[in-house]
Design a protein around this motif. Structure first.
Motif, mmCIF file in Angstrom:
data_model
loop_
_atom_site.group_PDB
_atom_site.id
_atom_site.type_symbol
_atom_site.label_atom_id
_atom_site.label_comp_id
_atom_site.label_asym_id
_atom_site.label_seq_id
_atom_site.Cartn_x
_atom_site.Cartn_y
_atom_site.Cartn_z
ATOM 1 N N GLN A 226 0.832 -1.206 0.000
ATOM 2 C CA GLN A 226 0.000 0.000 0.000
ATOM 3 C C GLN A 226 0.868 1.257 0.000
ATOM 4 O O GLN A 226 0.610 2.197 -0.756
ATOM 5 C CB GLN A 226 -0.907 -0.007 1.233
ATOM 6 N N LEU A 227 1.898 1.261 0.844
ATOM 7 C CA LEU A 227 2.800 2.415 0.902
ATOM 8 C C LEU A 227 3.537 2.603 -0.419
ATOM 9 O O LEU A 227 3.687 3.731 -0.907
ATOM 10 C CB LEU A 227 3.821 2.218 2.017
ATOM 11 N N PHE A 228 3.989 1.501 -1.001
ATOM 12 C CA PHE A 228 4.700 1.582 -2.283
ATOM 13 C C PHE A 228 3.813 2.215 -3.350
ATOM 14 O O PHE A 228 4.257 3.067 -4.121
ATOM 15 C CB PHE A 228 5.142 0.184 -2.720
ATOM 16 N N ASN A 229 2.558 1.808 -3.391
ATOM 17 C CA ASN A 229 1.627 2.336 -4.402
ATOM 18 C C ASN A 229 1.329 3.819 -4.207
ATOM 19 O O ASN A 229 0.849 4.482 -5.127
ATOM 20 C CB ASN A 229 0.326 1.538 -4.385
ATOM 21 N N GLU A 230 1.614 4.342 -3.001
ATOM 22 C CA GLU A 230 1.350 5.751 -2.721
ATOM 23 C C GLU A 230 2.556 6.641 -2.989
ATOM 24 O O GLU A 230 2.459 7.862 -2.908
ATOM 25 C CB GLU A 230 0.908 5.914 -1.261
ATOM 26 N N ILE A 231 3.712 6.038 -3.303
ATOM 27 C CA ILE A 231 4.916 6.840 -3.576
ATOM 28 C C ILE A 231 4.748 7.573 -4.906
ATOM 29 O O ILE A 231 4.454 6.966 -5.932
ATOM 30 C CB ILE A 231 6.182 5.959 -3.611
ATOM 31 N N GLU A 232 4.942 8.881 -4.857
ATOM 32 C CA GLU A 232 4.706 9.697 -6.051
ATOM 33 C C GLU A 232 5.798 9.517 -7.103
ATOM 34 O O GLU A 232 5.521 9.347 -8.287
ATOM 35 C CB GLU A 232 4.625 11.177 -5.635
ATOM 36 N N TYR A 233 7.063 9.574 -6.661
ATOM 37 C CA TYR A 233 8.183 9.423 -7.587
ATOM 38 C C TYR A 233 8.953 8.143 -7.226
ATOM 39 O O TYR A 233 9.673 8.102 -6.228
ATOM 40 C CB TYR A 233 9.118 10.638 -7.519
ATOM 41 N N LEU A 234 8.769 7.125 -8.046
ATOM 42 C CA LEU A 234 9.383 5.826 -7.772
ATOM 43 C C LEU A 234 10.827 5.805 -8.257
ATOM 44 O O LEU A 234 11.097 5.978 -9.440
ATOM 45 C CB LEU A 234 8.584 4.711 -8.441
ATOM 46 N N THR A 235 11.756 5.619 -7.320
ATOM 47 C CA THR A 235 13.176 5.533 -7.642
ATOM 48 C C THR A 235 13.602 4.060 -7.669
ATOM 49 O O THR A 235 12.816 3.170 -7.341
ATOM 50 C CB THR A 235 14.006 6.267 -6.579
ATOM 51 N N ASP A 236 14.861 3.825 -8.042
ATOM 52 C CA ASP A 236 15.359 2.449 -8.024
ATOM 53 C C ASP A 236 15.352 1.878 -6.606
ATOM 54 O O ASP A 236 15.132 0.674 -6.413
ATOM 55 C CB ASP A 236 16.776 2.385 -8.620
ATOM 56 N N ILE A 237 15.543 2.747 -5.590
ATOM 57 C CA ILE A 237 15.523 2.282 -4.198
ATOM 58 C C ILE A 237 14.139 1.764 -3.838
ATOM 59 O O ILE A 237 13.997 0.717 -3.185
ATOM 60 C CB ILE A 237 15.943 3.423 -3.237
ATOM 61 N N ALA A 238 13.091 2.489 -4.264
ATOM 62 C CA ALA A 238 11.713 2.066 -3.972
ATOM 63 C C ALA A 238 11.394 0.749 -4.669
ATOM 64 O O ALA A 238 10.810 -0.167 -4.063
ATOM 65 C CB ALA A 238 10.732 3.153 -4.409
ATOM 66 N N TRP A 239 11.775 0.632 -5.936
ATOM 67 C CA TRP A 239 11.513 -0.611 -6.676
ATOM 68 C C TRP A 239 12.267 -1.780 -6.039
ATOM 69 O O TRP A 239 11.721 -2.877 -5.874
ATOM 70 C CB TRP A 239 11.924 -0.445 -8.138
ATOM 71 N N ASN A 240 13.532 -1.547 -5.664
ATOM 72 C CA ASN A 240 14.312 -2.616 -5.019
ATOM 73 C C ASN A 240 13.666 -3.056 -3.714
ATOM 74 O O ASN A 240 13.648 -4.249 -3.381
ATOM 75 C CB ASN A 240 15.742 -2.137 -4.758
ATOM 76 N N ALA A 241 13.135 -2.072 -2.964
ATOM 77 C CA ALA A 241 12.502 -2.393 -1.681
ATOM 78 C C ALA A 241 11.305 -3.309 -1.881
ATOM 79 O O ALA A 241 11.150 -4.324 -1.191
ATOM 80 C CB ALA A 241 12.089 -1.108 -0.959
ATOM 81 N N VAL A 242 10.427 -2.965 -2.828
ATOM 82 C CA VAL A 242 9.203 -3.762 -2.998
ATOM 83 C C VAL A 242 9.513 -5.134 -3.614
ATOM 84 O O VAL A 242 8.890 -6.142 -3.252
ATOM 85 C CB VAL A 242 8.143 -2.993 -3.822
ATOM 86 N N ILE A 243 10.485 -5.199 -4.535
ATOM 87 C CA ILE A 243 10.875 -6.499 -5.105
ATOM 88 C C ILE A 243 11.433 -7.397 -4.009
ATOM 89 O O ILE A 243 11.122 -8.598 -3.943
ATOM 90 C CB ILE A 243 11.895 -6.313 -6.252
ATOM 91 N N ASN A 244 12.235 -6.819 -3.108
ATOM 92 C CA ASN A 244 12.795 -7.604 -2.002
ATOM 93 C C ASN A 244 11.705 -8.074 -1.040
ATOM 94 O O ASN A 244 11.764 -9.195 -0.531
ATOM 95 C CB ASN A 244 13.834 -6.780 -1.246
ATOM 96 N N VAL A 245 10.701 -7.224 -0.794
ATOM 97 C CA VAL A 245 9.584 -7.620 0.078
ATOM 98 C C VAL A 245 8.861 -8.822 -0.525
ATOM 99 O O VAL A 245 8.583 -9.812 0.167
ATOM 100 C CB VAL A 245 8.608 -6.442 0.284
ATOM 101 N N PHE A 246 8.571 -8.742 -1.819
ATOM 102 C CA PHE A 246 7.915 -9.883 -2.490
ATOM 103 C C PHE A 246 8.784 -11.136 -2.396
ATOM 104 O O PHE A 246 8.283 -12.237 -2.151
ATOM 105 C CB PHE A 246 7.643 -9.546 -3.955
ATOM 106 N N ALA A 247 10.098 -10.956 -2.577
ATOM 107 C CA ALA A 247 11.012 -12.107 -2.538
ATOM 108 C C ALA A 247 11.008 -12.765 -1.161
ATOM 109 O O ALA A 247 10.908 -13.989 -1.051
ATOM 110 C CB ALA A 247 12.424 -11.658 -2.906
ATOM 111 N N GLN A 248 11.119 -11.953 -0.109
ATOM 112 C CA GLN A 248 11.187 -12.497 1.248
ATOM 113 C C GLN A 248 9.887 -13.164 1.683
ATOM 114 O O GLN A 248 9.888 -14.033 2.551
ATOM 115 C CB GLN A 248 11.557 -11.382 2.239
ATOM 116 N N HIS A 249 8.787 -12.759 1.064
ATOM 117 C CA HIS A 249 7.496 -13.345 1.431
ATOM 118 C C HIS A 249 7.065 -14.455 0.466
ATOM 119 O O HIS A 249 5.935 -14.942 0.547
ATOM 120 C CB HIS A 249 6.423 -12.249 1.493
ATOM 121 N N GLY A 250 7.967 -14.810 -0.457
ATOM 122 C CA GLY A 250 7.681 -15.936 -1.336
ATOM 123 C C GLY A 250 6.747 -15.637 -2.488
ATOM 124 O O GLY A 250 6.225 -16.559 -3.118
#
Length: 695
Positions: free
Chosen positions: A379-403
């Motif tokens: 939800q927080l990721f979807n609310e970020i106005e300007y998505l940087t590589d740091i934001a994308w890396n964060a959400v990809i890692n979250v998905f990875a850690q949760h399978g």
């Protein structure tokens, strides 16, 4: 009578001219634009501005020093006569005021007009090229300086060296620097700064030491800040202490920027005692930069409580935290899965209006993910106005850690479509996601696309991900073949992944090979012997199990104890296996017995295959029943509201039997249970796990 049309007004006499020039210089030095304009008006009325090129040049310089380059340019365009000083004043003034493109254009116009090129104009143009990171223009200026014989002039060469270093062309910068017949503090500073900005931290420090050996003690605040920053990056507190002595001798210890750099250097070198002492030099000199450096140092050393103390101290002193302060604190909460503290920091971020800072938002995405609240993270990721590589890396890692491998891949595809370039971190997360979901072919595709499509050279952590991927999928021969053909030697994580896979699959020969290599890299790793023992136990080779355990006793190697912890009522409760030290032990024990009965009725059968065969079945079941994660879950069930999900953190990998038991418990209790072990998250909901029994 007035002057005839077309006649120039007479120039003022020499004494008046010198006096007026002195007044203009005074206005420029003081930045007094209002008084400078009045003088200009007086010169226009008397005709002196048009009659004296000398005074017009001083006017251009005055406007430049008063940050009014537009007036300087207008005056230049109206001048009937120009000389080398006029052009130099214009080029220097434009460069001084950040009009770097115009400064280069003015220099080119001067060359086309046939005006004499001065070393001062060349130096200013080189600084403009440096600011624009325009190496092509810079190289042309270098050619001009060589042709005119100015390339050995100290300040021209310093500007050229600085230009090349800022453009990332360090070999060219060093060549210019090396050819200088004499070097001053400015030239050395240009090289030190260039090395540091281009990540050549060792070279920056060595250049500073060479500068000191040359006897040039004119190091200013900027040089000290740069070299201290480089030492912080190198985590070299010992040499940093020596530079601290130089700072004290030079009298810069109380300068805010230098003190901040000292605190940051010590904090990054994990020397928190000296970092704290630096802040105590001036009790009133606390600021958000130095405080944040100390917080970050404590977070990096996993001392979150101490970091929180500094954070509270900053607030007590009335110092507002900035985006870096919040990011460090939130990172600390993520590392220890401190959900409540992280949520409180989130509220303060909103209160201080930093919620739209993409860096802070990215750390919040990571924090909620590591605390098991993946829905809040997304939800927080979807609310970020300007998505940087740091934001994308964060959400990809979250998905990875949760399978959630498919979601991680979709996020990666969206990242590429949005024009954001992936980096090394992106691919570690992406490959981890594929590994945890058994997507071997997809993982290999992304691994080989790193270099072929994205120009990223795989590092040892990426190779380790592939070893882990093959191992989890049971493709052990392919894993070993991959290791044999790797261009770099596998690290400890790679061998550990292979050893773990061999334990799961009962591959004795390859497991022993992995253990031997792992012992060379990490001789103190107690998990090696435990894994070997597990392999032998899975094959029923109990004599080998006894031999390994005897070896562990002889070498005083102890198995790392398993712990699980859960937060309840603003307190963290820690449990070990067969641990009955908790004040509510009686209630916990009764709950565990009840749960065991109920899940057996649902079809749960204890998996005792890896336990010693000389134990009775009742004893084996008892050992499994009182694993730390089950005790933690039982405690959470009797102490937490039914509306809250149960989030358990564990320092070791969850065992197969507990994984099965928790699926049944989530079903009979109708509760969501989240377990974060040392490699990933498991979400147990209504008898199922998010990992799909693949982990």
């Amino acid at each position: 009578m007035g002057n005839h049309r077309g006649q120039r007004p007479p120039a003022p006499d020499a004494a008046t001219t010198v006096h007026l020039a002195s007044l203009l210089q005074s206005c420029g030095r003081a930045g007094d634009l209002r008084r400078g304009r009045r003088l200009h008006a007086r010169l226009v009325l008397t005709g002196a501005a048009a009659a004296s090129t000398f005074l017009a040049n001083h006017l251009i310089t005055m406007y430049s020093h008063c940050a009014d380059p537009a007036s300087a340019r207008r005056l230049f365009d109206e001048m009937p006569r120009r000389n080398a000083v006029t052009w130099t004043a214009l080029v220097s003034g434009l460069a001084r005021n950040g009009a770097h493109g115009e400064a280069l254009a003015a220099f080119a116009a001067m060359r086309r007009a046939g005006g004499a090129t001065t070393q001062f104009a060349l130096s200013s143009a080189a600084r403009a090229a440096a600011a624009l990171a325009a190496p092509l223009h810079g190289a042309q200026l270098h050619c001009v300086s060589v042709r005119l014989g100015f390339d050995t002039e100290l300040f021209v060469a310093s500007s050229l060296a600085d230009m090349y270093s800022r453009c990332g062309l360090l070999s060219e910068a060093f060549r210019v620097f090396d050819e200088m017949p004499q070097k001053d503090a400015v030239a050395w500073t240009a090289m030190i700064d260039g090395y540091a900005k281009n990540g050549r931290l060792h070279a920056a420090v060595l250049a500073f030491l060479d500068m000191r050996r040359e006897g040039l003690v004119g190091a200013d605040q900027h040089v000290f800040c740069t070299v201290l920053s480089a030492l912080g990056g190198l985590k070299d507190g010992r040499l940093g202490g020596s530079i601290h002595c130089c700072v004290m001798k030079a009298g810069f210890e109380l300068e805010v920027a230098v003190r901040n750099a000292l605190a940051d250097m010590y904090a990054k070198a994990m020397d928190l005692d000296n970092a704290s002492r630096v802040l105590k030099i001036d009790p009133g000199g606390w600021n958000v930069v130095s405080g944040t450096s100390l917080i970050d140092g404590y977070i990096e050393t996993d001392c979150v409580e101490e970091a929180l103390g500094i954070y509270v101290e900053l607030q007590r002193k009335g110092i507002e935290p900035n985006e870096f302060t919040f990011s460090s604190m939130i990172k600390g909460c993520a590392m220890q899965a401190l959900l409540e503290q992280g949520a409180q920091l989130h509220a303060q971020v909103i209160k201080t209006n930093l919620i739209k800072d993409s860096f802070v938002d990215s750390t919040l995405v990571d924090m909620y993910g590591k605390c098991g609240r993946i829905n809040l993270s997304i939800q927080l990721f979807n609310e970020i106005e300007y998505l940087t590589d740091i934001a994308w890396n964060a959400v990809i890692n979250v998905f990875a850690q949760h399978g959630h491998a498919k979601e991680a891949i979709r996020a990666f595809d969206r990242m590429i479509c949005s024009g954001i370039r992936p980096n090394h971190i992106t691919f570690v997360s992406l490959l981890t996601a594929c590994s945890h979901a058994g997507l071997v072919d997809e993982g290999l595709k992304y691994f080989y696309s790193m270099k072929d499509t994205h120009g990223i050279e795989p590092k040892e952590e990426h190779y380790s991900c592939i070893i882990d991927m093959y191992g989890r999928a049971g493709r052990l021969d392919e894993a070993y073949k991959f290791i044999s053909e790797m261009p770099i030697k596998p690290n400890a994580y790679g061998w550990c992944s292979l050893l773990g896979a061999c334990r799961m699959r009962g591959n004795k020969e390859l497991g022993e090979l992995a253990a031997q290599n792992l012992m060379k890299l990490e001789p103190g790793n107690t998990g090696i012997h435990v894994s070997l023992s597990g392999i032998y136990a899975s094959l029923g080779q109990w004599e080998d199990v006894k031999a390994v355990r005897k070896l562990m006793r002889d070498r005083s190697i102890k198995k790392l104890p398993g712990f699980s912890w859960v937060d309840s009522n603003k307190k963290t409760h820690v449990f070990g296996s067969e641990d009955w030290s908790h004040p509510q032990k009686k209630d916990i024990y009764e709950k565990l017995e009840e749960l065991t009965t109920r899940i057996k009725e649902e079809g749960y059968i204890p998996d005792t295959s890896i336990l010693p065969c000389n134990l009775e079945d009742i004893a084996k079941e008892r050992i499994l029943r009182y694993h730390s994660e089950r005790i933690a879950v039982a405690f959470a069930l009797i102490s937490m509201p039914a509306t809250k999900p149960i989030i358990v953190k564990k320092n070791l990998r969850i065992c197969a039997d507990c994984h099965t038991a928790l699926k049944f418990i989530s079903k009979v209790e109708k509760r969501d249970i989240i377990v974060r072990d040392n490699s990933r998250f498991h979400h147990f909901v209504n008898g199922r796990c998010s990992c799909g029994d693949y982990w």
